[in-house]
Motif scaffolding. Sequence first.
Motif, PDB file in Angstrom:
ATOM      1  N   ILE A 137      -4.875 -21.141   3.951  1.00  0.00           N
ATOM      2  CA  ILE A 137      -4.564 -19.830   4.528  1.00  0.00           C
ATOM      3  C   ILE A 137      -5.536 -18.779   3.990  1.00  0.00           C
ATOM      4  O   ILE A 137      -6.029 -17.932   4.729  1.00  0.00           O
ATOM      5  CB  ILE A 137      -3.120 -19.430   4.202  1.00  0.00           C
ATOM      6  N   ALA A 138      -5.840 -18.859   2.700  1.00  0.00           N
ATOM      7  CA  ALA A 138      -6.713 -17.869   2.064  1.00  0.00           C
ATOM      8  C   ALA A 138      -8.138 -17.932   2.603  1.00  0.00           C
ATOM      9  O   ALA A 138      -8.855 -16.916   2.605  1.00  0.00           O
ATOM     10  CB  ALA A 138      -6.714 -18.075   0.558  1.00  0.00           C
ATOM     11  N   LYS A 139      -8.564 -19.109   3.071  1.00  0.00           N
ATOM     12  CA  LYS A 139      -9.928 -19.253   3.578  1.00  0.00           C
ATOM     13  C   LYS A 139     -10.095 -18.699   4.988  1.00  0.00           C
ATOM     14  O   LYS A 139     -11.201 -18.422   5.432  1.00  0.00           O
ATOM     15  CB  LYS A 139     -10.323 -20.736   3.573  1.00  0.00           C
ATOM     16  N   ASN A 140      -8.975 -18.531   5.708  1.00  0.00           N
ATOM     17  CA  ASN A 140      -9.038 -18.047   7.098  1.00  0.00           C
ATOM     18  C   ASN A 140      -9.283 -16.536   7.161  1.00  0.00           C
ATOM     19  O   ASN A 140      -8.965 -15.816   6.238  1.00  0.00           O
ATOM     20  CB  ASN A 140      -7.745 -18.400   7.829  1.00  0.00           C
ATOM     21  N   GLN A 164      -5.065   7.251  -5.947  1.00  0.00           N
ATOM     22  CA  GLN A 164      -3.996   6.480  -5.306  1.00  0.00           C
ATOM     23  C   GLN A 164      -4.127   5.012  -5.703  1.00  0.00           C
ATOM     24  O   GLN A 164      -5.232   4.498  -5.857  1.00  0.00           O
ATOM     25  CB  GLN A 164      -4.097   6.636  -3.788  1.00  0.00           C
ATOM     26  N   THR A 165      -3.003   4.369  -5.863  1.00  0.00           N
ATOM     27  CA  THR A 165      -2.990   2.953  -6.234  1.00  0.00           C
ATOM     28  C   THR A 165      -2.449   2.133  -5.076  1.00  0.00           C
ATOM     29  O   THR A 165      -1.367   2.422  -4.553  1.00  0.00           O
ATOM     30  CB  THR A 165      -2.114   2.719  -7.483  1.00  0.00           C
ATOM     31  N   LEU A 166      -3.202   1.117  -4.672  1.00  0.00           N
ATOM     32  CA  LEU A 166      -2.780   0.231  -3.594  1.00  0.00           C
ATOM     33  C   LEU A 166      -2.355  -1.102  -4.200  1.00  0.00           C
ATOM     34  O   LEU A 166      -3.124  -1.732  -4.935  1.00  0.00           O
ATOM     35  CB  LEU A 166      -3.919   0.017  -2.596  1.00  0.00           C
ATOM     36  N   ILE A 167      -1.143  -1.500  -3.903  1.00  0.00           N
ATOM     37  CA  ILE A 167      -0.607  -2.762  -4.411  1.00  0.00           C
ATOM     38  C   ILE A 167      -0.279  -3.660  -3.226  1.00  0.00           C
ATOM     39  O   ILE A 167       0.508  -3.292  -2.358  1.00  0.00           O
ATOM     40  CB  ILE A 167       0.660  -2.540  -5.259  1.00  0.00           C
ATOM     41  N   SER A 168      -0.896  -4.827  -3.190  1.00  0.00           N
ATOM     42  CA  SER A 168      -0.632  -5.774  -2.107  1.00  0.00           C
ATOM     43  C   SER A 168       0.215  -6.926  -2.609  1.00  0.00           C
ATOM     44  O   SER A 168      -0.089  -7.536  -3.638  1.00  0.00           O
ATOM     45  CB  SER A 168      -1.952  -6.317  -1.548  1.00  0.00           C
ATOM     46  N   VAL A 169       1.289  -7.223  -1.880  1.00  0.00           N
ATOM     47  CA  VAL A 169       2.080  -8.420  -2.170  1.00  0.00           C
ATOM     48  C   VAL A 169       1.932  -9.418  -1.019  1.00  0.00           C
ATOM     49  O   VAL A 169       2.785 -10.260  -0.795  1.00  0.00           O
ATOM     50  CB  VAL A 169       3.574  -8.075  -2.414  1.00  0.00           C
ATOM     51  N   VAL A 170       0.809  -9.284  -0.308  1.00  0.00           N
ATOM     52  CA  VAL A 170       0.530 -10.127   0.860  1.00  0.00           C
ATOM     53  C   VAL A 170      -0.122 -11.417   0.389  1.00  0.00           C
ATOM     54  O   VAL A 170      -1.279 -11.410  -0.060  1.00  0.00           O
ATOM     55  CB  VAL A 170      -0.384  -9.391   1.861  1.00  0.00           C
ATOM     56  N   ALA A 171       0.583 -12.516   0.491  1.00  0.00           N
ATOM     57  CA  ALA A 171       0.058 -13.805   0.031  1.00  0.00           C
ATOM     58  C   ALA A 171      -1.122 -14.234   0.898  1.00  0.00           C
ATOM     59  O   ALA A 171      -1.097 -14.105   2.125  1.00  0.00           O
ATOM     60  CB  ALA A 171       1.160 -14.862   0.087  1.00  0.00           C
TER      61      ALA A 171
END
Length: 264
Positions: free
Chosen positions: A261-264, A87-94
């Motif tokens: 945001i990425a550090k949280n 299965q392939t998981l694709i995230s578009v979550v910034a």
Amino acid sequence: MKIAIIGAGNLGLAIAKGIINSKITETLYITKRNIKTLQELETIDNVFLTSDNRKAVKNSDIVIFAIQPAHMQEILLDCKDLFKEGQTLISVVAGFNIHKIEDIIGDHLSIIQAIPNTAISVNQSMTCICSNKKGKEKINLAQNIFNQLGYSIEVPEEQMQAATVICSSGIAFWMRLIRAQTQGAIELGLEPKEAVDMITHTCIGAARLLISGNNHPEQEIDKVTTPGGCTIAGLNEMEHQGLSSSIIKGLLASYNKISKIAKN
């Protein structure tokens, strides 16, 4: 392909419409808490609307996560036992990078992060893609999907935040520039509808010149700016007012925000 889209907000819905329009999937599951807001998709063949994320994951080979970052961990944990080999998981979550996903579900699955923009609904997205080690073998699969919905490019994961600013937030930045030109055109006496038509098609033409000719923007500018002419007068006044500086500062502000945001 059997695809699931977890989350049908603005971006998730745009991706769904792009996939439906391109006819690249055998089945498409779309999840949302309130599926009544997706009535426009109810009558489309092989499109299944549900509020059950687990059902969508179970019936799909490719799972695209298009949810708010705050909900990502909860949904990954809820579906963790359903994820299977192949299965392939694709995230578009910034702001929710691959390492965060691996910390929750492990690194044995193909995990791809993709940053498209809302032009995906008209098959014109600029999508940047990266993957974990396992996902390298599925990069071509992901690019095949997103190339049907516009254009895609693989970038190193450490550049994905910058890519988000340029490609995803970039849609809003270009819209604001187009709006500003529209306001100016109206002040010059043009009708609003005519102004938008002129500006948007001129914008498309400028992009096509760069894509087809592989030139630097300044080379194309030089072709238009005759000595003592109206174009150079307009460009110089825009620069006097800080056009380039304000754009660069805006991009940096957006990048600094997504970095926090990425550090949280």
